[in-house]
Design an enzyme around this catalytic site. Structure first.
Site, PDB file in Angstrom:
ATOM      1  N   ASN A   8      43.072  41.965  47.560  1.00 44.84           N
ATOM      2  CA  ASN A   8      44.187  42.334  46.679  1.00 44.84           C
ATOM      3  C   ASN A   8      44.680  43.751  46.972  1.00 44.84           C
ATOM      4  O   ASN A   8      45.885  44.019  46.922  1.00 44.84           O
ATOM      5  CB  ASN A   8      43.777  42.212  45.212  1.00 44.84           C
ATOM      6  CG  ASN A   8      43.895  40.788  44.705  1.00 44.84           C
ATOM      7  OD1 ASN A   8      45.009  40.272  44.552  1.00 44.84           O
ATOM      8  ND2 ASN A   8      42.773  40.140  44.473  1.00 44.84           N
TER       9      ASN A   8
ATOM     10  N   MET B  51      34.485  45.868  39.720  1.00 45.76           N
ATOM     11  CA  MET B  51      33.595  45.093  38.860  1.00 45.76           C
ATOM     12  C   MET B  51      32.797  45.973  37.903  1.00 45.76           C
ATOM     13  O   MET B  51      31.596  45.772  37.706  1.00 45.76           O
ATOM     14  CB  MET B  51      32.664  44.231  39.708  1.00 45.76           C
ATOM     15  CG  MET B  51      33.401  43.306  40.668  1.00 45.76           C
ATOM     16  SD  MET B  51      34.655  42.254  39.875  1.00 45.76           S
ATOM     17  CE  MET B  51      33.635  40.875  39.362  1.00 45.76           C
TER      18      MET B  51
ATOM     19  N   ASN C 249      45.051  45.495  35.749  1.00 42.04           N
ATOM     20  CA  ASN C 249      43.920  44.771  36.326  1.00 42.04           C
ATOM     21  C   ASN C 249      44.384  43.369  36.686  1.00 42.04           C
ATOM     22  O   ASN C 249      45.289  42.832  36.047  1.00 42.04           O
ATOM     23  CB  ASN C 249      42.767  44.672  35.310  1.00 42.04           C
ATOM     24  CG  ASN C 249      41.573  43.895  35.859  1.00 42.04           C
ATOM     25  OD1 ASN C 249      41.166  44.104  37.008  1.00 42.04           O
ATOM     26  ND2 ASN C 249      41.017  42.991  35.056  1.00 42.04           N
TER      27      ASN C 249
ATOM     28  N   HIS D  76      42.918  39.489  37.060  1.00 44.07           N
ATOM     29  CA  HIS D  76      41.772  38.644  36.721  1.00 44.07           C
ATOM     30  C   HIS D  76      42.091  37.210  37.162  1.00 44.07           C
ATOM     31  O   HIS D  76      43.192  36.723  36.906  1.00 44.07           O
ATOM     32  CB  HIS D  76      41.502  38.689  35.211  1.00 44.07           C
ATOM     33  CG  HIS D  76      40.312  37.873  34.814  1.00 44.07           C
ATOM     34  ND1 HIS D  76      39.020  38.278  35.055  1.00 44.07           N
ATOM     35  CD2 HIS D  76      40.225  36.647  34.244  1.00 44.07           C
ATOM     36  CE1 HIS D  76      38.181  37.347  34.636  1.00 44.07           C
ATOM     37  NE2 HIS D  76      38.889  36.353  34.145  1.00 44.07           N
TER      38      HIS D  76
ATOM     39  N   SER E 255      45.985  36.349  36.253  1.00 48.66           N
ATOM     40  CA  SER E 255      46.754  37.165  35.308  1.00 48.66           C
ATOM     41  C   SER E 255      46.659  38.627  35.715  1.00 48.66           C
ATOM     42  O   SER E 255      45.578  39.107  36.076  1.00 48.66           O
ATOM     43  CB  SER E 255      46.165  37.040  33.889  1.00 48.66           C
ATOM     44  OG  SER E 255      46.015  35.680  33.505  1.00 48.66           O
TER      45      SER E 255
ATOM     46  N   ASP F 145      39.107  42.338  30.055  1.00 48.23           N
ATOM     47  CA  ASP F 145      40.123  41.321  30.364  1.00 48.23           C
ATOM     48  C   ASP F 145      40.984  40.968  29.141  1.00 48.23           C
ATOM     49  O   ASP F 145      41.501  39.860  29.041  1.00 48.23           O
ATOM     50  CB  ASP F 145      39.468  40.037  30.921  1.00 48.23           C
ATOM     51  CG  ASP F 145      38.637  40.292  32.164  1.00 48.23           C
ATOM     52  OD1 ASP F 145      39.008  41.182  32.948  1.00 48.23           O
ATOM     53  OD2 ASP F 145      37.616  39.607  32.348  1.00 48.23           O
TER      54      ASP F 145
ATOM     55  N   GLU G  20      47.150  35.360  43.704  1.00 53.92           N
ATOM     56  CA  GLU G  20      46.904  36.765  43.311  1.00 53.92           C
ATOM     57  C   GLU G  20      47.649  37.705  44.248  1.00 53.92           C
ATOM     58  O   GLU G  20      48.234  38.706  43.809  1.00 53.92           O
ATOM     59  CB  GLU G  20      45.399  37.078  43.364  1.00 53.92           C
ATOM     60  CG  GLU G  20      44.568  36.350  42.330  1.00 53.92           C
ATOM     61  CD  GLU G  20      43.102  36.795  42.368  1.00 53.92           C
ATOM     62  OE1 GLU G  20      42.851  38.016  42.399  1.00 53.92           O
ATOM     63  OE2 GLU G  20      42.219  35.920  42.368  1.00 53.92           O
TER      64      GLU G  20
HETATM   65  C1  GAR Z   1      39.738  38.707  42.928  1.00 54.35           C
HETATM   66  O1  GAR Z   1      39.773  37.311  42.797  1.00 54.35           O
HETATM   67  C2  GAR Z   1      39.948  39.362  41.583  1.00 54.35           C
HETATM   68  O2  GAR Z   1      40.878  38.693  40.767  1.00 54.35           O
HETATM   69  C3  GAR Z   1      38.565  39.269  41.006  1.00 54.35           C
HETATM   70  O3  GAR Z   1      37.710  39.586  42.073  1.00 54.35           O
HETATM   71  C4  GAR Z   1      38.335  39.193  43.294  1.00 54.35           C
HETATM   72  C5  GAR Z   1      38.385  40.391  44.216  1.00 54.35           C
HETATM   73  O4  GAR Z   1      38.792  40.005  45.499  1.00 54.35           O
HETATM   74  N1  GAR Z   1      38.405  40.162  39.901  1.00 54.35           N
HETATM   75  C6  GAR Z   1      37.586  39.930  38.877  1.00 54.35           C
HETATM   76  O5  GAR Z   1      36.909  38.938  38.789  1.00 54.35           O
HETATM   77  C7  GAR Z   1      37.595  41.012  37.835  1.00 54.35           C
HETATM   78  N2  GAR Z   1      36.925  40.554  36.640  1.00 54.35           N
HETATM   79  P1  GAR Z   1      39.341  41.107  46.512  1.00 54.35           P
HETATM   80  O6  GAR Z   1      38.301  42.217  46.572  1.00 54.35           O
HETATM   81  O7  GAR Z   1      39.438  40.364  47.825  1.00 54.35           O
HETATM   82  O8  GAR Z   1      40.662  41.586  46.007  1.00 54.35           O
END
Ligand code: GAR
Length: 209
Positions: A14, A90, A107, A109, A136, A145, A174
């Protein structure tokens, strides 16, 4: 252009989608720093490869949560971001920290909030028999969240889905949703007001992502 700090703990896909969007000259924001609480986060190497400024502040190097957050805030004081985007960060951020960036912190999620906040979102969506899933982007407030929803993206949840296949499908959305939400905030087309995200009427419909 608004100055954006992106917070990561993991792969950073992301973060890259935000950096890609910001690379366009007409995009209203630029990534000025990538902050990670994990030295081993894959996203850090990716950010370095892009020539982005990186800051690694591991929780274990500080006596407590307050000291860790104070160090991050001090580093941010140097960078002066207008906006913080949490992208797979996290760690729960304290109210004191959030109040410094109130209405300026987003953020992402991987669920259709307010459903399935917290961990194991994809398996919980499958177990609930959901036929759609999604992601979201929301303003960050103290509850995990729970902040006002800025934008959402939807995907089908298929009978053969596992948590992994669903996560991969949601992740592709996302990567489209987060730049859209950041653009809205950077252009002042969304703001947090009375616990809601108020969007300008000309905002694109999320379903047409
Ligand atoms: C993503 O899917 C994000 O939405 C999630 O972790 C992943 C990170 O991937 N976030 C959460 O679960 C937050 N509670 P990335 O490091 O490849 O962006």
């Amino acid at each position: 252009r608004k100055r954006v700090a992106v917070f990561i703990s993991g792969g950073g896909s992301n973060m890259l989608s935000l950096a890609d969007a910001c690379a366009a000259e007409d995009f209203p924001a630029e990534v000025v720093a990538v902050v990670s609480d994990k030295a081993t986060a894959g996203g850090i190497a990716k950010a370095v490869a892009r020539g982005l400024k990186t800051l690694v502040l591991e929780r274990k190097d500080f006596a407590g949560k307050a000291e860790h957050e104070a160090a991050i805030l001090a580093a941010l004081d140097e960078i002066q971001p207008d906006i913080i985007c949490l992208a797979g960060y996290m760690r729960l951020i304290s109210g004191d920290f959030i109040s410094r960036y109130e209405g300026r912190m987003l953020n992402i999620h991987p669920s259709l909030l307010p459903l399935f906040a917290g961990l194991h979102t994809h398996q919980r969506a499958i177990d609930a028999g959901m036929k759609i899933a999604g992601c979201s982007v929301h303003f960050v407030t103290e509850g995990m969240d729970e902040g006002p929803i800025v934008a959402q993206g939807v995907v089908p949840l298929l009978p053969e889905d596992t948590a992994d296949t669903l996560a991969a499908r949601v992740l592709t959305v996302e990567h489209r949703l987060y730049p859209l939400a950041l653009k809205l905030l950077a252009e002042g087309k969304v703001r947090m007001e009375n616990g809601k995200a108020v969007r300008a009427t000309e905002s694109p419909a999320d379903v047409a992502l």
